[in-house]
Scaffold this motif. Structure first.
Motif, PDB file in Angstrom:
ATOM      1  N   LEU A 179       9.394  -8.182  14.857  1.00 51.49           N
ATOM      2  CA  LEU A 179       8.424  -9.097  14.262  1.00 51.49           C
ATOM      3  C   LEU A 179       9.092  -9.902  13.144  1.00 51.49           C
ATOM      4  CD1 LEU A 179       5.327  -6.755  13.955  1.00 51.49           C
ATOM      5  CD2 LEU A 179       5.620  -8.653  15.534  1.00 51.49           C
ATOM      6  N   GLY A 180      10.389  -9.759  13.053  1.00 48.94           N
ATOM      7  CA  GLY A 180      11.098 -10.504  12.017  1.00 48.94           C
ATOM      8  C   GLY A 180      10.895  -9.948  10.622  1.00 48.94           C
ATOM      9  N   LEU A 181      10.422  -8.723  10.523  1.00 51.30           N
ATOM     10  CA  LEU A 181      10.136  -8.180   9.195  1.00 51.30           C
ATOM     11  C   LEU A 181      11.397  -7.957   8.384  1.00 51.30           C
ATOM     12  CD1 LEU A 181       7.255  -5.657   9.738  1.00 51.30           C
ATOM     13  CD2 LEU A 181       7.217  -8.042   9.073  1.00 51.30           C
ATOM     14  N   ALA A 182      12.425  -7.429   9.042  1.00 53.86           N
ATOM     15  CA  ALA A 182      13.670  -7.168   8.324  1.00 53.86           C
ATOM     16  C   ALA A 182      14.187  -8.467   7.722  1.00 53.86           C
ATOM     17  CB  ALA A 182      14.690  -6.553   9.255  1.00 53.86           C
ATOM     18  N   THR A 183      14.126  -9.530   8.528  1.00 52.17           N
ATOM     19  CA  THR A 183      14.593 -10.824   8.043  1.00 52.17           C
ATOM     20  C   THR A 183      13.773 -11.286   6.840  1.00 52.17           C
ATOM     21  OG1 THR A 183      15.037 -11.306  10.341  1.00 52.17           O
ATOM     22  CG2 THR A 183      15.180 -13.147   8.803  1.00 52.17           C
ATOM     23  N   LYS A 184      12.453 -11.136   6.951  1.00 53.34           N
ATOM     24  CA  LYS A 184      11.596 -11.581   5.846  1.00 53.34           C
ATOM     25  C   LYS A 184      11.875 -10.776   4.576  1.00 53.34           C
ATOM     26  CE  LYS A 184       7.572 -13.022   8.477  1.00 53.34           C
ATOM     27  NZ  LYS A 184       6.192 -12.645   8.808  1.00 53.34           N
ATOM     28  N   LEU A 185      12.014  -9.479   4.734  1.00 51.43           N
ATOM     29  CA  LEU A 185      12.267  -8.631   3.570  1.00 51.43           C
ATOM     30  C   LEU A 185      13.591  -9.009   2.923  1.00 51.43           C
ATOM     31  CD1 LEU A 185      11.114  -5.211   5.066  1.00 51.43           C
ATOM     32  CD2 LEU A 185      10.161  -6.261   3.016  1.00 51.43           C
ATOM     33  N   ASP A 194       1.285  -4.167   6.287  1.00 48.94           N
ATOM     34  CA  ASP A 194       0.484  -4.638   7.408  1.00 48.94           C
ATOM     35  C   ASP A 194      -0.974  -4.530   7.013  1.00 48.94           C
ATOM     36  OD1 ASP A 194       0.032  -5.732   9.788  1.00 48.94           O
ATOM     37  OD2 ASP A 194       0.661  -4.047  11.016  1.00 48.94           O
ATOM     38  N   TYR A 195      -1.848  -5.017   7.869  1.00 46.28           N
ATOM     39  CA  TYR A 195      -3.229  -5.044   7.420  1.00 46.28           C
ATOM     40  C   TYR A 195      -3.752  -3.612   7.300  1.00 46.28           C
ATOM     41  CZ  TYR A 195      -5.500  -3.884  11.795  1.00 46.28           C
ATOM     42  OH  TYR A 195      -5.947  -3.213  12.880  1.00 46.28           O
ATOM     43  N   GLY A 196      -4.720  -3.459   6.447  1.00 44.11           N
ATOM     44  CA  GLY A 196      -5.185  -2.106   6.166  1.00 44.11           C
ATOM     45  C   GLY A 196      -4.331  -1.454   5.103  1.00 44.11           C
ATOM     46  N   GLY A 197      -3.417  -2.232   4.512  1.00 45.42           N
ATOM     47  CA  GLY A 197      -2.620  -1.693   3.423  1.00 45.42           C
ATOM     48  C   GLY A 197      -1.510  -0.767   3.872  1.00 45.42           C
ATOM     49  N   ARG A 198      -1.202  -0.776   5.157  1.00 44.83           N
ATOM     50  CA  ARG A 198      -0.190   0.134   5.652  1.00 44.83           C
ATOM     51  C   ARG A 198       1.207  -0.427   5.363  1.00 44.83           C
ATOM     52  NH1 ARG A 198       0.861   1.185  11.667  1.00 44.83           N
ATOM     53  NH2 ARG A 198       2.367   2.864  11.501  1.00 44.83           N
ATOM     54  N   ILE A 199       2.073   0.400   4.763  1.00 45.84           N
ATOM     55  CA  ILE A 199       3.432  -0.055   4.489  1.00 45.84           C
ATOM     56  C   ILE A 199       4.287   0.216   5.723  1.00 45.84           C
ATOM     57  CG2 ILE A 199       5.453   0.219   3.009  1.00 45.84           C
ATOM     58  CD1 ILE A 199       2.977  -0.916   1.614  1.00 45.84           C
ATOM     59  N   VAL A 200       4.865  -0.857   6.280  1.00 45.40           N
ATOM     60  CA  VAL A 200       5.607  -0.682   7.522  1.00 45.40           C
ATOM     61  C   VAL A 200       7.097  -0.978   7.345  1.00 45.40           C
ATOM     62  CG1 VAL A 200       3.614  -1.091   8.984  1.00 45.40           C
ATOM     63  CG2 VAL A 200       5.004  -3.031   8.238  1.00 45.40           C
ATOM     64  N   GLY A 201       7.487  -1.313   6.132  1.00 44.38           N
ATOM     65  CA  GLY A 201       8.908  -1.547   5.911  1.00 44.38           C
ATOM     66  C   GLY A 201       9.147  -1.844   4.444  1.00 44.38           C
ATOM     67  N   TYR A 202      10.404  -1.743   4.039  1.00 43.24           N
ATOM     68  CA  TYR A 202      10.704  -2.087   2.651  1.00 43.24           C
ATOM     69  C   TYR A 202      12.181  -2.424   2.509  1.00 43.24           C
ATOM     70  CZ  TYR A 202      13.012   2.405   1.996  1.00 43.24           C
ATOM     71  OH  TYR A 202      13.884   3.457   2.107  1.00 43.24           O
ATOM     72  N   VAL A 203      12.492  -3.116   1.439  1.00 43.22           N
ATOM     73  CA  VAL A 203      13.899  -3.325   1.094  1.00 43.22           C
ATOM     74  C   VAL A 203      14.093  -2.926  -0.374  1.00 43.22           C
ATOM     75  CG1 VAL A 203      13.545  -5.765   0.483  1.00 43.22           C
ATOM     76  CG2 VAL A 203      15.833  -4.954   1.075  1.00 43.22           C
TER      77      VAL A 203
END
Lengths: 200, 1018
Positions: free
Chosen positions: A85-91, A48-57
């Motif tokens: 936010l659809g992050l899991a899908t994107k990852l 996410d912005y600011g370089g924050r890691i909010v998820g990973y696969v």
């Protein structure tokens, strides 16, 4: 504002912090390293912005030469604050695409807890996975796992399954290195000795 | 090689297999038996010996293993060796590596490679040896040899990676990059490149030399197709163009990235930066330094463009229309980027011109209206919030609160409510509210949480619940109320709210971390520790998260628990540093060259960790504290720690300059932004503006690197050595002066002086000034309070000065002579004064959180322990030794003045410890009585004051069955505010009792020393 990009080793701190916030995992750090070194193309973080890691696969290619070339999703995490936010899908899509494009995987597999309805729904309705099998008492606490699969491309006739876009050493596409079982603590060096014996 | 013919290291495979099988199944004894037989049969086989060494090492016999492996090495070197293969070498390598003798492994491979220069397998083994030793130059040379021998692309890339490492880790290596480039170019001309990682390496070599255009040319050529993901390629092209100051081309490329990944915020910032031509665009530094989001607004603002106002305006207008197009194309909630981009563009407008521009606030309101229900929305806009004026803040809060409907129960309505609260929290507006208002807000938060619980009834228990943030925020407000009013009830309620949340769902890590700090502050350390343990912190988190508990534990009487935490941490760090090079070898083998660099950098980062340096001292100190009553055990602890010498080496000036700070401070509560700062121990400043608190937090976080922590770490690293020298110096002086009056070890005395000078410097004094401070304090001429923050260090300093004085030839203390016992008195007085002062000042533990209990613990477990060790070793030196006694003689006469000084000291310390004991006993109240005292803090009579929230919690849990139902109601059945308070009482009593035990064992020792002294003196 979330960018899906390949993970670097420095991301590890934040990735493990995700685990603290989501579900505690029991993988050793070596296991992450093993993924990172062997299939860096399959490891993505959501930044996410600011370089924050909010998820990973965390994903890998399966190494059993008797099976068709396929990938496996080892771990997927998204922070609570960044759900829906659809992050899991994107990852997942990024990892699946890389499995297909870089390694020529025919399908991708994963395990999910029987009780984890949220994840099950994500995998089936959003990502198109189907139950392939049920593995009884797969988890340490005795819970069953669904063995799920998604086809990435039509199975090829029995020919050798990898295009050598990326190949590791003498073992072929899927490295013959120490099995990535977290518990065994196999040291990577073992594969270098001809009889694969040292460092049990 | 040999193994091809069913031979392993020249021995038939079938004879070796069972041994390996036994080793694999950890059956070392049978393995050793089989292997011993093998060695008998093949006495000149280095492989058999290497195998034996490996087994011995696994059995925990490093000395024997080393001996056997050296024999194997010798055999390898002898001329008549027949089987010289990689299996033998790799087995030996493993043994040497585990014995921490990488040098021996390397020399074996070097020898083998010299003997068989064409053997690729051996050369690869040698390369790996150099990787393990981080010898980049030799790596490069070996890789080039391999490349020349077989012409394979990978070996060339191994060499290039080795060159890059030289450039990263040594100064002046830059010219090597040209060599790397030339090598690659030549190879590409004849063979091209075949792997994405090879291309990435080539590009990075060019980028490092600022040859951006050349890199771009390659990317757009045939080789560019090696890049797997199109957007990765575009991002790289964008970065290269920007670095080459081709801003137009760069912004066009970033536009393309945004079209396919509209949510890529980093690329948007680059896009905007290129439009305004101020994009520095350097790759992100991975320093792992502390930063906080509120500070980043300043750095974001610092980029100034040199373009004219009109040009900026026209470019920002075009950016705005591009972003609007993106918004139209991506209408889902998932894509926030283009909407946030709106705010950023308006911010840029404000920066470049009109300060009264209303568009920033309009854009903010629009964003929060659209995304306010998402729990990330408040933190999304955080940096923009901090640039608002007071009027704008009011306007924003009005605008967003007006649109929120907090009466309905739905996930979206709850999300909006939370965002409104969070925005206020981030803005710090809560600091300006009245106590009554704050109380009302906290109550509303708790109520909203409860009311919305049914939403979460259907979630899996492990899944986060809706509205969890509300309890964190309520707790934070209650802490603020405590800070303002010093009413303990608020602090208890801050704890109760979180405990309530954890009763509903036991996995909420945010609650646990705040509780760890609250309980630590309350003096209920066992509860803090218990919650910390449930976080299951492991792996790299040990480095980034330990700061939540470790500092408190290190200053507590819970020495064993602290030692456990320290052991786990060190085990992880040590193991990683040991194994990291193996992983780097793996990266070379897998041809992931970018990871090679990352791995070495990561290892370097961990190796230079400030915490690692500090905890290595803590580990030795803890062991010393634990065993301080046994001279023999202390001696063996010191011996295992090279008598403290290694720690002193570790904290040399050079290494202290380049430390890394990897702690993740974000999750800490606002009132203790770093482990050395606690706002609650300062008075609340009614008039301070919200922004000043934010600035304070930022300052503390960024100061971490320069703050007292470094000095502390340096000082700690000296202590074990000083303890060692004190014990031995003092004792040897006494022994020698008894026997022949000769002076003691000159070098030890000199070393002590150097260390004490360093020690004094770390408190901010020269040794002479420090001496006069100690003399002043001990004689009552200087107030101890003036030296309060470092008082424990001062006490230890006095203890070491006494020991130094004992063994030094000349007097080190002004106004005394070397043999004078006055230095004992200095210690006695100082210890007594300092402890008495603490005891007079000490409030009741139960009702005064943040008291000086930890300081008292440190005084007893550190300076007093060290002093008692010196006494013990003096006593041992002076005690008539069994054998000699029979012989008798004039030299056996005890040194009466010293014995008397020691006796006085023993009595003084014993008296002081007894007064500590009395104070401690006074703190231990019967549980029911203590419970009543704390509960009375929660029984406010009026509508004001604490007590209301604990009522809400108790009432809610009672009603949960009918109002909430399901598993949540079930979990609340066990809730009781009084139960939580009872646990606090129990934990405080446990802490007192633990300290009592420590004092007890010291008193016991003092009694027995006193008895022996009386015997010797009569």
């Amino acid at each position: 504002m979330v960018c899906i990009r390949q993970a670097t080793i420095d991301d590890l701190l934040a990735m493990q912090a995700c685990n603290l916030m989501c579900l505690p995992e029991n993988y050793q750090m070596k296991y992450y390293f093993y993924h990172m070194l062997s299939w860096p193309q399959l490891l993505f973080v959501a930044e996410d912005y600011g370089g924050r890691i909010v998820g990973y696969v965390l994903a890998k290619m399966e190494e059993d030469p008797s099976e068709p070339c396929h990938g496996h999703i080892t771990s997927l995490a998204v922070l609570r604050s960044h759900r829906k936010l659809g992050l899991a899908t994107k990852l997942m899509s990024a990892a699946q695409a890389a499995m297909d494009q870089v390694f020529g995987a025919e399908y991708v597999s994963l395990h999910v807890r029987r009780s984890n309805r949220a994840a099950f729904n994500l995998y089936t309705s959003t990502l198109g996975y189907q139950i392939h099998d049920i593995e009884a008492k797969y988890y340490a606490d005795g819970e069953d796992a669904f063995d799920m699969r998604k086809l990435l491309r039509q199975p090829q006739a029995k020919k050798h399954h990898h295009h050598h876009h990326h190949h590791h050493g003498p073992g072929g596409c899927c490295s013959h290195d120490a099995p990535p079982t977290a518990a065994s603590g196999s040291s990577p060096q073992s594969s270098n000795s001809p009889d694969k014996k040292p460092s049990a | 090689m040999a193994s091809k013919f069913g031979l392993a290291g020249g021995i038939p495979e079938r004879r070796v297999r069972p041994i390996w099988d036994a080793v694999d199944s950890r059956q070392y004894k049978p393995a050793l038996k089989l292997c011993t037989a093998l060695v008998v049969k093949h006495p000149t086989s280095p492989y058999a010996l290497a195998l034996k060494a490996l087994i011995l090492e696994r059995m925990g016999k490093p000395d024997e293993a080393l001996c056997v492996s050296l024999n194997a090495k010798e055999l390898l070197y002898s001329d008549n060796i027949f089987h010289f293969d990689d299996l033998t070498l790799s087995t030996l390598q493993i043994v040497f590596q585990r014995l921490d003798r990488l040098d021996l492994a390397t020399s074996c491979y070097e020898y083998a490679c010299a003997k068989y220069p064409a053997n690729l397998e051996l050369m690869m083994g040698l390369f790996n040896c150099y990787v393990r030793e981080y010898s980049y130059v030799k790596q490069q040379q070996t890789a080039i040899k391999m490349y020349k021998a077989v012409g394979e692309e990978r070996f060339l890339l191994w060499a290039v990676s080795s060159i890059q490492l030289q450039v990263y880790f040594s100064s002046g290596g830059e010219k090597l990059l040209a060599l790397a480039e030339a090598l690659l170019k030549k190879h590409i001309n004849s063979h091209s490149l075949h792997e994405p990682e090879a291309l990435a390496l080539y590009i990075s070599i060019l980028e490092q030399q600022a040859k951006y255009d050349a890199a771009l040319e390659i990317l757009s050529g045939d080789l560019g197709s090696l890049m797997g993901r199109e957007e990765d390629k575009l991002r790289l092209q964008g970065r290269l163009h920007a670095q080459a100051s081709n801003y137009v081309a760069a912004s066009e490329i970033y536009q393309k990235v945004l079209e396919s990944c509209p949510d890529d915020w980093e690329s948007f910032l680059h896009y905007l930066g290129c439009l305004l031509e101020h994009d520095v665009n350097l790759p992100k530094a991975s320093t792992g330094e502390h930063s906080c989001s509120s500070c980043s607004v300043n750095s974001a603002l610092s980029n100034k463009t040199c373009l004219s106002e009109e040009l900026v305006e026209s470019r920002l207008t075009s950016a705005l229309s591009f972003v609007q197009r993106l918004q139209e194309k991506n209408s889902s909630d998932c894509v926030r980027g283009p909407h946030l981009a709106n705010i950023e563009i308006e911010r840029q407008r404000r920066v470049s011109g009109d300060l009264n521009d209303r568009k920033v606030i309009e854009a903010l309101v629009k964003y929060l209206h659209r995304f306010g229900h998402l729990s990330c929305s408040a933190s999304d806009v955080e940096i923009y919030l901090h640039m608002l004026s007071d009027n704008e803040i009011t306007e924003l809060l009005d605008a967003i609160s007006g649109s929120f409907d907090s009466s309905s129960v739905s996930v979206n309505a709850l999300g909006l409510t939370i965002t409104l609260f969070k925005v206020q929290e981030l803005l710090g507006t809560l600091f300006t509210k009245s106590t009554t208002e704050l109380q009302g807000i906290a109550k509303r938060m708790v109520h909203t949480f409860y009311k919305n619980l049914p939403l979460s009834n259907d979630l899996d228990p492990q899944e986060s619940m809706y509205g969890e943030e509300l309890l964190s925020m309520a707790s934070s407000i209650l802490v603020q109320l405590y800070w303002r009013t010093r009413n303990l009830g608020y602090l208890l309620e801050a704890i109760l709210v979180l405990e309530f949340g954890l009763t509903v769902r036991k996995y909420v890590w945010q609650y646990k971390i705040i509780l760890v700090h609250l309980y630590s502050y309350m003096g209920a350390l066992p509860l803090a520790h218990k919650w910390y343990i449930t976080l299951e912190v492991k792996n790299i988190l040990l480095e980034s998260v330990s700061h939540h508990i470790l500092p408190q534990m290190l200053n507590s009487p819970f020495l064993q628990q602290a030692a456990d935490l320290v052991r786990d941490y060190l085990k992880f760090m040590d193991d990683h540093l040991k194994e990291s090079a193996d992983l780097t070898c793996l990266a070379y083998r897998h041809r992931t060259y970018s990871k090679v660099i990352e791995f070495v950098q990561f290892k370097d980062r961990l190796q230079r960790s400030m915490q690692y340096l500090s905890v290595r001292s803590d580990s030795v100190l803890l062991h010393l504290k634990q065993k301080a009553e046994s001279l023999e055990e202390v001696e063996s602890i010191l011996e295992n720690a090279s008598n403290g010498a290694r720690l002193v080496e570790l904290s040399n000036e050079d290494s202290m300059k380049h430390l890394t700070f990897n702690e993740d401070l974000q999750a800490r509560p606002w009132w203790t932004p770093t482990s050395s700062v606690n706002f609650l121990s300062e008075p609340f400043d009614e008039d301070a503006a919200p922004a000043s608190y934010r600035a304070k937090v930022c300052k503390h976080k960024s100061n971490e690197k320069y703050g007292p922590k470094l000095k502390d770490a340096e000082r700690k690293s000296l202590v074990p050595r000083l303890v060692y020298l004190s014990m031995h110096g003092g004792a040897s002086f006494l022994r020698e002066s008894e026997l022949n009056g000769a002076c003691s070890d000159v070098t030890a005395v000199g070393e002590m002086k150097t260390l004490l000078e360093k020690y004094a410097r770390s408190i901010g004094y020269s040794i002479d000034d420090a001496l006069s401070v100690v003399l002043g304090m001990s004689s009552g001429k200087k107030a101890v309070k003036d030296f309060a923050p470092d008082i424990v260090s001062w006490m230890s300093f006095a203890v070491f000065i006494n020991a130094w004085n004992l063994c030094s030839n000349e007097s080190v203390i002004p106004g005394t002579d070397g043999s004078s016992p006055n230095s004992w008195q200095i210690v006695d007085n100082l210890v007594k004064i300092c402890i008495d002062e603490q005891l007079t000042d000490a409030n009741r533990m139960l009702t005064s959180p943040g008291n000086n209990f930890p300081l008292l613990v440190r005084m007893v477990t550190e300076p007093i322990s060290w002093h008692l060790l010196i006494i013990q070793s003096c006593m041992r030196a002076m005690a008539p030794q069994g054998k000699k006694k029979k012989k008798g003689g004039p030299s056996e006469r005890p040194n009466i003045p010293h014995l008397q000084a020691i006796q006085t000291s023993v009595h003084c310390i014993a008296d002081t410890l007894q007064s500590v004991q009395t104070w401690l006993s006074d703190q231990m109240r019967p549980e029911e009585q203590a419970l009543d005292i704390l509960l009375s803090q929660l029984q406010g009579t009026s509508a004001e004051g604490p007590g209301q929230i604990s009522c809400i919690l108790d009432e809610s849990s009672a009603m949960a069955n009918s109002e909430i139902g399901g598993r949540i109601a079930q979990s609340l059945e066990s809730w009781s505010s009084a139960g939580v308070v009872r646990r606090i009482v129990g934990a405080e009593n446990e802490t007192v009792a633990e300290f009592h035990k420590i004092c007890d064992s010291k008193l016991k020792l003092l009694m027995s020393e006193s008895a022996s002294l009386s015997a010797m003196l009569h």
